[in-house]
Design a protein around this motif. Structure first.
Motif, PDB file in Angstrom:
ATOM      1  N   ARG A  92      70.793   6.095  21.445  1.00 55.44           N
ATOM      2  CA  ARG A  92      69.974   6.898  20.819  1.00 55.44           C
ATOM      3  C   ARG A  92      69.055   7.798  21.361  1.00 55.44           C
ATOM      4  NH1 ARG A  92      65.563   2.761  18.879  1.00 55.44           N
ATOM      5  NH2 ARG A  92      65.853   3.831  16.860  1.00 55.44           N
ATOM      6  N   CYS A  93      68.665   8.580  20.280  1.00 52.14           N
ATOM      7  CA  CYS A  93      67.910  10.063  20.793  1.00 52.14           C
ATOM      8  C   CYS A  93      66.753  10.014  19.770  1.00 52.14           C
ATOM      9  CB  CYS A  93      68.840  11.415  20.571  1.00 52.14           C
ATOM     10  SG  CYS A  93      70.123  11.062  21.443  1.00 52.14           S
ATOM     11  N   ALA A  94      65.738  10.762  20.331  1.00 54.82           N
ATOM     12  CA  ALA A  94      64.385  11.123  19.444  1.00 54.82           C
ATOM     13  C   ALA A  94      64.734  11.820  18.429  1.00 54.82           C
ATOM     14  CB  ALA A  94      63.248  11.335  20.283  1.00 54.82           C
ATOM     15  N   VAL A  95      65.534  13.109  18.709  1.00 57.77           N
ATOM     16  CA  VAL A  95      66.226  13.781  17.445  1.00 57.77           C
ATOM     17  C   VAL A  95      67.539  14.089  17.791  1.00 57.77           C
ATOM     18  CG1 VAL A  95      63.942  15.236  17.479  1.00 57.77           C
ATOM     19  CG2 VAL A  95      65.748  15.972  18.871  1.00 57.77           C
ATOM     20  N   ASN A  96      68.358  14.124  16.773  1.00 57.58           N
ATOM     21  CA  ASN A  96      69.503  14.464  16.837  1.00 57.58           C
ATOM     22  C   ASN A  96      70.032  15.830  16.763  1.00 57.58           C
ATOM     23  OD1 ASN A  96      69.955  11.749  16.923  1.00 57.58           O
ATOM     24  ND2 ASN A  96      71.014  11.293  14.723  1.00 57.58           N
ATOM     25  N   CYS A  97      70.466  16.473  17.860  1.00 60.39           N
ATOM     26  CA  CYS A  97      70.522  17.747  17.964  1.00 60.39           C
ATOM     27  C   CYS A  97      71.975  17.991  17.210  1.00 60.39           C
ATOM     28  CB  CYS A  97      70.699  18.202  19.417  1.00 60.39           C
ATOM     29  SG  CYS A  97      69.489  17.542  20.270  1.00 60.39           S
ATOM     30  N   ARG A  98      72.100  19.023  16.485  1.00 60.77           N
ATOM     31  CA  ARG A  98      73.255  19.221  15.509  1.00 60.77           C
ATOM     32  C   ARG A  98      74.620  19.800  16.460  1.00 60.77           C
ATOM     33  NH1 ARG A  98      72.003  16.188  12.147  1.00 60.77           N
ATOM     34  NH2 ARG A  98      73.944  16.834  11.085  1.00 60.77           N
ATOM     35  N   PHE A  99      74.213  20.308  17.815  1.00 58.91           N
ATOM     36  CA  PHE A  99      75.356  21.151  18.457  1.00 58.91           C
ATOM     37  C   PHE A  99      75.787  19.817  19.609  1.00 58.91           C
ATOM     38  CE2 PHE A  99      71.070  21.783  19.693  1.00 58.91           C
ATOM     39  CZ  PHE A  99      70.870  21.425  21.011  1.00 58.91           C
ATOM     40  N   CYS A 100      75.256  18.688  19.680  1.00 57.75           N
ATOM     41  CA  CYS A 100      75.504  17.451  20.665  1.00 57.75           C
ATOM     42  C   CYS A 100      76.952  17.512  20.964  1.00 57.75           C
ATOM     43  CB  CYS A 100      74.862  16.280  20.238  1.00 57.75           C
ATOM     44  SG  CYS A 100      75.345  15.063  21.502  1.00 57.75           S
ATOM     45  N   MET A 101      77.195  17.554  22.149  1.00 58.36           N
ATOM     46  CA  MET A 101      78.745  17.167  22.567  1.00 58.36           C
ATOM     47  C   MET A 101      79.167  15.829  22.908  1.00 58.36           C
ATOM     48  SD  MET A 101      79.127  16.296  25.928  1.00 58.36           S
ATOM     49  CE  MET A 101      78.566  16.314  27.468  1.00 58.36           C
ATOM     50  N   ILE A 105      78.907   9.325  20.336  1.00 61.08           N
ATOM     51  CA  ILE A 105      78.000   8.289  20.813  1.00 61.08           C
ATOM     52  C   ILE A 105      76.642   8.438  20.412  1.00 61.08           C
ATOM     53  CG2 ILE A 105      76.932   7.277  22.741  1.00 61.08           C
ATOM     54  CD1 ILE A 105      79.402   8.252  24.617  1.00 61.08           C
ATOM     55  N   ALA A 106      76.175   9.677  20.538  1.00 59.15           N
ATOM     56  CA  ALA A 106      74.858   9.854  20.247  1.00 59.15           C
ATOM     57  C   ALA A 106      74.397   9.863  18.940  1.00 59.15           C
ATOM     58  CB  ALA A 106      74.220  11.391  20.940  1.00 59.15           C
ATOM     59  N   GLY A 107      72.990   9.109  18.496  1.00 59.27           N
ATOM     60  CA  GLY A 107      72.575   9.216  17.282  1.00 59.27           C
ATOM     61  C   GLY A 107      72.771   7.803  16.643  1.00 59.27           C
ATOM     62  N   SER A 136      72.426   8.832  31.488  1.00 60.85           N
ATOM     63  CA  SER A 136      72.522   9.739  30.068  1.00 60.85           C
ATOM     64  C   SER A 136      72.871   8.865  29.017  1.00 60.85           C
ATOM     65  CB  SER A 136      73.746  10.612  30.546  1.00 60.85           C
ATOM     66  OG  SER A 136      73.776  11.600  29.458  1.00 60.85           O
ATOM     67  N   GLY A 137      73.265   9.424  27.873  1.00 66.00           N
ATOM     68  CA  GLY A 137      73.449   8.822  27.002  1.00 66.00           C
ATOM     69  C   GLY A 137      74.072   9.701  25.743  1.00 66.00           C
ATOM     70  N   GLY A 138      73.353   9.857  24.512  1.00 62.77           N
ATOM     71  CA  GLY A 138      71.912   9.281  24.194  1.00 62.77           C
ATOM     72  C   GLY A 138      70.933   9.642  25.074  1.00 62.77           C
ATOM     73  N   ASP A 139      69.757   9.083  24.922  1.00 61.18           N
ATOM     74  CA  ASP A 139      68.691   9.423  25.833  1.00 61.18           C
ATOM     75  C   ASP A 139      68.164   8.168  26.624  1.00 61.18           C
ATOM     76  OD1 ASP A 139      66.275  10.443  27.044  1.00 61.18           O
ATOM     77  OD2 ASP A 139      66.501  11.946  25.721  1.00 61.18           O
ATOM     78  N   THR A 168      67.495  13.468  30.118  1.00 67.00           N
ATOM     79  CA  THR A 168      66.545  13.264  29.126  1.00 67.00           C
ATOM     80  C   THR A 168      66.125  14.406  28.225  1.00 67.00           C
ATOM     81  OG1 THR A 168      64.691  12.073  28.109  1.00 67.00           O
ATOM     82  CG2 THR A 168      64.711  12.903  30.443  1.00 67.00           C
ATOM     83  N   ARG A 169      66.152  14.283  26.985  1.00 62.10           N
ATOM     84  CA  ARG A 169      65.443  15.237  26.161  1.00 62.10           C
ATOM     85  C   ARG A 169      63.952  14.824  25.680  1.00 62.10           C
ATOM     86  NH1 ARG A 169      67.441  19.612  21.363  1.00 62.10           N
ATOM     87  NH2 ARG A 169      65.709  20.990  21.909  1.00 62.10           N
ATOM     88  N   ILE A 170      63.700  13.629  26.020  1.00 65.64           N
ATOM     89  CA  ILE A 170      62.456  12.965  25.373  1.00 65.64           C
ATOM     90  C   ILE A 170      61.124  14.041  25.751  1.00 65.64           C
ATOM     91  CG2 ILE A 170      60.702  11.247  25.847  1.00 65.64           C
ATOM     92  CD1 ILE A 170      62.936  10.629  23.990  1.00 65.64           C
ATOM     93  N   LEU A 196      65.862  17.792  32.312  1.00 61.25           N
ATOM     94  CA  LEU A 196      65.360  17.661  31.099  1.00 61.25           C
ATOM     95  C   LEU A 196      66.366  18.724  30.292  1.00 61.25           C
ATOM     96  CD1 LEU A 196      61.526  18.396  32.277  1.00 61.25           C
ATOM     97  CD2 LEU A 196      62.591  16.156  31.505  1.00 61.25           C
ATOM     98  N   HIS A 197      65.672  18.825  28.929  1.00 60.83           N
ATOM     99  CA  HIS A 197      66.669  19.640  28.172  1.00 60.83           C
ATOM    100  C   HIS A 197      65.630  20.531  27.092  1.00 60.83           C
ATOM    101  CE1 HIS A 197      69.815  19.489  24.512  1.00 60.83           C
ATOM    102  NE2 HIS A 197      69.387  20.524  24.703  1.00 60.83           N
ATOM    103  N   PHE A 198      65.511  21.738  27.571  1.00 60.99           N
ATOM    104  CA  PHE A 198      64.709  22.730  26.591  1.00 60.99           C
ATOM    105  C   PHE A 198      65.721  23.858  26.309  1.00 60.99           C
ATOM    106  CE2 PHE A 198      61.534  20.641  28.935  1.00 60.99           C
ATOM    107  CZ  PHE A 198      60.275  20.648  28.015  1.00 60.99           C
TER     108      PHE A 198
HETATM  109  S1  SF4 Z   1      72.444  13.234  23.676  1.00 58.19           S
HETATM  110 FE1  SF4 Z   1      70.992  14.842  24.121  1.00 58.19          FE
HETATM  111  S2  SF4 Z   1      71.958  16.750  22.971  1.00 58.19           S
HETATM  112 FE2  SF4 Z   1      72.895  14.911  22.242  1.00 58.19          FE
HETATM  113  S3  SF4 Z   1      71.836  14.395  20.348  1.00 58.19           S
HETATM  114 FE3  SF4 Z   1      70.765  13.130  22.209  1.00 58.19          FE
HETATM  115  S4  SF4 Z   1      69.136  14.640  22.974  1.00 58.19           S
HETATM  116 FE4  SF4 Z   1      70.403  15.896  21.878  1.00 58.19          FE
END
Ligand code: SF4
Ligand SMILES: *Cc1c(COP(=O)(O)O)cnc(C)c1O
Length: 335
Positions: A92-101, A105-107, A136-139, A168-170, A196-198
């Protein structure tokens, strides 16, 4: 404008129970906090999280561009380098980044089973060459504090694991999750590093700066990863502003990533040559402390390679020839 909220999920489009790996549409997810930072959908923050019609037009790339699945001895471990592994503890993630690699898995809203976590831990226990574990993950910070602490305790119980990292991007997208209590609990697992991720200086707000200072005050060294994204941060002025402000909140820029080729992300792609020009411009004007390594991740699981301004003199029929950490040559597409 939306009011601030400590809830992770303000809007989550239904994704049904489709497993992430067979999904063709990446679910949209953002929270009230991140929404409050967006002025309009096309601004550098909106572009990161709001779906774009161009996503469905782009069928290039692959869902697992770095061949992570092939390098996964258990469902939650990616073991590419000899002494360090990635441990996927939350989808899981707090926001789903459209560019996620890691869209494969994520989201995903499913929680990862205790059995999968235990299998991953057993793998680490059984491999004495693993000295560093990257959560890692996800977050990972989407886990309840107790769940996260339980995993950290298990890792600290393994003699050969010396360094632990959390990616984490949290703090930038749901800073309210980083309480003083969480920072205090994390402080008992040193050496514990947090990356982090900014992607844009507008993600640095009073709230996210507070989250970072809680972590830094707990003695946790903070780094940051940034993805080079067209229309978000593909200009030296924008990145210089971001990296300078990160240093001011005690976050050391670590990596600037060339985007990986996942379907639906072509509109974010910055040609490699342009990326290198941007990096060259940064070298002239920023403190060395503020300049991250510019990284590409080789297709086919070759791993990360740092590119320097003069790295790509050689090109062969539309691809760059890049040497990886083992000395092997990989082809990397030119744009
Ligand atoms: S894993 Fe990281 S880049 Fe991918 S959606 Fe989650 S926070 Fe965003
Ligand atoms: C990025 C990555 C790491 C961590 O690499 P560092 O260069 O140490 O930050 C580890 N394993 C895998 C599979 C990775 O993709």
């Amino acid at each position: 404008m939306a009011t601030l909220s400590t809830s992770a999920s303000m809007y989550e489009a239904p994704s049904g129970r489709t497993p992430a790996s067979s999904r063709t549409v990446f679910p949209t997810k953002l929270n009230a906090y991140f929404l409050s930072l967006i002025d309009h959908p096309g601004d550098p923050l909106g572009r990161q999280v709001l779906p774009d019609p161009r996503e469905s037009e782009d069928t290039g790339g692959t869902i697992d561009p770095l061949d992570e699945v092939r390098q996964s001895p258990t469902s939650q471990i990616i073991h590419r380098y000899p002494h360090r592994v990635i441990f996927l503890v939350s989808a899981r993630c707090a926001v789903n980044c459209r560019f996620c690699m890691r869209k494969r898995i994520a989201g995903d809203r499913e929680t990862i089973s205790q059995q999968s976590i235990d299998r991953a831990l057993a793998y680490i226990v059984g491999n004495r060459s693993i000295s560093e574990v990257i959560l890692s993950g996800g977050d990972p910070l989407m886990l309840d504090d107790d769940e996260l602490v339980a995993i950290l305790e298990a890792l600290r119980g393994i003699d050969h694991v010396s360094v632990i990292r959390i990616h984490t991007r949290i703090p930038g997208v749901w800073p309210q999750k980083v309480t003083k209590g969480l920072a205090r609990r994390l402080a008992s697992f040193h050496p514990l590093y947090i990356n982090l991720h900014f992607n844009h200086s507008r993600e640095i707000t009073t709230e996210s700066a507070l989250a970072c200072s809680r972590l830094a005050d707990a003695g946790l060294p903070l780094g940051s990863q940034t993805v080079l994204l067209q229309g978000v941060n593909d200009h030296p002025d924008v990145l210089a502003d971001l990296f300078t402000k990160l240093l001011e909140i005690r976050v050391r820029p670590y990596y600037l990533h060339q985007i990986d080729r996942v379907p639906g992300t072509a509109h974010f792609q910055v040609p490699l040559k342009e990326g290198l020009q941007i990096v060259t411009a940064l070298h002239g004007r920023l403190s060395g402390m503020a300049i991250p390594h510019f990284m590409i991740d080789l297709p086919g699981g070759g791993g990360k390679v740092e590119l320097l301004p003069d790295s790509i003199e050689k090109s062969v029929s539309g691809t760059y020839q890049v040497r990886n950490f083992e000395g092997r040559i990989y082809s990397y597409p030119m744009d």
